[in-house]
Design a protein around this motif. Structure first.
Motif, PDB file in Angstrom:
ATOM      1  N   GLN A  45      28.860  41.923 139.386  1.00  0.00           N
ATOM      2  CA  GLN A  45      29.045  42.588 138.126  1.00  0.00           C
ATOM      3  C   GLN A  45      29.048  44.239 137.742  1.00  0.00           C
ATOM      4  OE1 GLN A  45      26.772  39.564 135.864  1.00  0.00           O
ATOM      5  NE2 GLN A  45      28.118  38.919 135.248  1.00  0.00           N
ATOM      6  N   TRP A  46      27.701  44.402 138.541  1.00  0.00           N
ATOM      7  CA  TRP A  46      27.391  46.163 138.605  1.00  0.00           C
ATOM      8  C   TRP A  46      28.780  46.252 139.352  1.00  0.00           C
ATOM      9  CZ3 TRP A  46      25.756  49.799 137.235  1.00  0.00           C
ATOM     10  CH2 TRP A  46      25.214  50.940 138.320  1.00  0.00           C
ATOM     11  N   ASN A  47      29.108  46.272 140.489  1.00  0.00           N
ATOM     12  CA  ASN A  47      30.104  46.276 140.923  1.00  0.00           C
ATOM     13  C   ASN A  47      31.815  46.786 140.513  1.00  0.00           C
ATOM     14  OD1 ASN A  47      29.334  47.434 143.816  1.00  0.00           O
ATOM     15  ND2 ASN A  47      29.634  45.082 144.569  1.00  0.00           N
ATOM     16  N   GLU A  48      31.633  45.547 139.208  1.00  0.00           N
ATOM     17  CA  GLU A  48      32.743  45.733 138.547  1.00  0.00           C
ATOM     18  C   GLU A  48      32.685  46.724 137.810  1.00  0.00           C
ATOM     19  OE1 GLU A  48      33.278  41.585 136.723  1.00  0.00           O
ATOM     20  OE2 GLU A  48      33.386  41.055 138.843  1.00  0.00           O
ATOM     21  N   LEU A  49      31.163  46.934 137.527  1.00  0.00           N
ATOM     22  CA  LEU A  49      30.769  47.751 136.098  1.00  0.00           C
ATOM     23  C   LEU A  49      31.482  49.354 136.446  1.00  0.00           C
ATOM     24  CD1 LEU A  49      29.722  49.030 133.533  1.00  0.00           C
ATOM     25  CD2 LEU A  49      27.925  49.230 134.124  1.00  0.00           C
ATOM     26  N   LEU A  50      31.072  49.399 137.907  1.00  0.00           N
ATOM     27  CA  LEU A  50      31.223  50.814 138.299  1.00  0.00           C
ATOM     28  C   LEU A  50      32.953  51.135 138.519  1.00  0.00           C
ATOM     29  CD1 LEU A  50      28.434  50.359 141.567  1.00  0.00           C
ATOM     30  CD2 LEU A  50      28.980  52.378 139.285  1.00  0.00           C
ATOM     31  N   ASN A  51      33.305  50.031 139.252  1.00  0.00           N
ATOM     32  CA  ASN A  51      34.914  50.219 138.955  1.00  0.00           C
ATOM     33  C   ASN A  51      35.191  51.198 138.251  1.00  0.00           C
ATOM     34  OD1 ASN A  51      34.851  49.906 142.489  1.00  0.00           O
ATOM     35  ND2 ASN A  51      35.540  47.826 141.780  1.00  0.00           N
ATOM     36  N   LYS A  52      35.475  49.756 137.016  1.00  0.00           N
ATOM     37  CA  LYS A  52      35.837  50.337 135.708  1.00  0.00           C
ATOM     38  C   LYS A  52      35.602  51.683 135.160  1.00  0.00           C
ATOM     39  CE  LYS A  52      35.894  48.619 131.042  1.00  0.00           C
ATOM     40  NZ  LYS A  52      35.973  50.286 129.953  1.00  0.00           N
ATOM     41  N   LEU A  53      34.590  52.359 135.710  1.00  0.00           N
ATOM     42  CA  LEU A  53      33.612  53.287 135.299  1.00  0.00           C
ATOM     43  C   LEU A  53      34.890  54.741 136.439  1.00  0.00           C
ATOM     44  CD1 LEU A  53      32.137  56.180 134.167  1.00  0.00           C
ATOM     45  CD2 LEU A  53      30.278  55.249 135.810  1.00  0.00           C
ATOM     46  N   TRP A  54      35.061  54.177 137.705  1.00  0.00           N
ATOM     47  CA  TRP A  54      35.438  54.925 138.796  1.00  0.00           C
ATOM     48  C   TRP A  54      37.328  54.985 137.938  1.00  0.00           C
ATOM     49  CZ3 TRP A  54      31.651  56.468 139.372  1.00  0.00           C
ATOM     50  CH2 TRP A  54      30.620  55.892 139.976  1.00  0.00           C
ATOM     51  N   ASN A  55      38.473  53.744 137.570  1.00  0.00           N
ATOM     52  CA  ASN A  55      39.435  54.125 137.037  1.00  0.00           C
ATOM     53  C   ASN A  55      39.738  54.367 135.940  1.00  0.00           C
ATOM     54  OD1 ASN A  55      39.804  52.119 139.621  1.00  0.00           O
ATOM     55  ND2 ASN A  55      39.709  50.225 138.364  1.00  0.00           N
ATOM     56  N   ASP A  56      38.336  54.276 135.168  1.00  0.00           N
ATOM     57  CA  ASP A  56      38.839  55.034 133.426  1.00  0.00           C
ATOM     58  C   ASP A  56      38.588  56.390 133.357  1.00  0.00           C
ATOM     59  OD1 ASP A  56      39.149  52.796 132.176  1.00  0.00           O
ATOM     60  OD2 ASP A  56      36.788  51.723 131.660  1.00  0.00           O
ATOM     61  N   ALA A  57      37.567  56.560 134.849  1.00  0.00           N
ATOM     62  CA  ALA A  57      36.876  58.099 134.622  1.00  0.00           C
ATOM     63  C   ALA A  57      38.735  58.858 135.088  1.00  0.00           C
ATOM     64  CB  ALA A  57      35.965  58.628 135.358  1.00  0.00           C
ATOM     65  N   GLU A  58      39.769  58.016 136.207  1.00  0.00           N
ATOM     66  CA  GLU A  58      40.643  59.069 137.023  1.00  0.00           C
ATOM     67  C   GLU A  58      41.856  58.973 135.913  1.00  0.00           C
ATOM     68  OE1 GLU A  58      42.970  60.667 138.675  1.00  0.00           O
ATOM     69  OE2 GLU A  58      40.429  60.809 139.343  1.00  0.00           O
ATOM     70  N   LYS A  59      42.018  57.699 134.968  1.00  0.00           N
ATOM     71  CA  LYS A  59      42.537  57.544 134.472  1.00  0.00           C
ATOM     72  C   LYS A  59      42.430  58.625 132.681  1.00  0.00           C
ATOM     73  CE  LYS A  59      44.589  54.109 130.929  1.00  0.00           C
ATOM     74  NZ  LYS A  59      44.608  53.080 130.514  1.00  0.00           N
TER      75      LYS A  59
END
Length: 155
Positions: free
Chosen positions: A89-103
């Motif tokens: 769940q922590w990794n999912e939160l991080l990946n969401k941040l990276w994806n949303d930031a790049e978007k």
């Protein structure tokens, strides 16, 4: 370089890959934070997971506007992190941040410079430029908090 390109670069610097202002960025600081560290409370401070969620909440909300949607985020919900009970769940939160930031950065790069002076959703929020600058400043503010909390947890 156009102003939107410069803004996108500044945004990426604080979130994904920069060293210019703080000599670090979110991705660098969070790359070695364990799930346990992310959810550990230090006194009355927010957890690293909470701050990660908080900054992504605003990025995702602004992305929705950039894509032609409504501004649906509310300050009162910006810390409503669902429980983070596993490393996954922590990794999912991080990946969401990276994806949303790049978007965010990619959507910003596609905007015409003239858009920066337009009203962002409602006149009370000011212009696109004011909100994008605010997002960058907001991110640096919380990056500083994360950096300090991380040091408190590891020293």
């Amino acid at each position: 370089m156009s102003s939107v390109s410069q803004l996108a670069k500044r945004f990426r610097e604080v979130l994904l890959d920069g060293l210019w202002i703080a000599n670090t960025n979110f991705k660098d600081q969070l790359s070695d934070v364990s799930w346990k560290q992310a959810i550990t409370k230090v006194g009355s401070l927010n957890t690293i997971a909470m701050l990660t969620f908080h900054i992504d909440y605003y990025i995702a909300g602004i992305n929705n506007v950039f894509e032609g949607g409504e501004l649906e985020i509310k300050d009162q919900f910006s810390f409503d992190l669902p429980p983070v009970e596993t490393p996954e769940q922590w990794n999912e939160l991080l990946n969401k941040l990276w994806n949303d930031a790049e978007k965010f950065a990619t959507l910003l790069e596609k905007m015409p410079n003239s858009k920066m002076n337009e009203v962002f959703v409602d006149e009370k929020y000011g212009t696109y430029l004011r909100n994008i600058d605010g997002m960058i400043e907001h991110a640096y503010y919380h990056l500083g908090q994360i950096t300090l909390i991380k040091k408190m947890l590891t020293h």
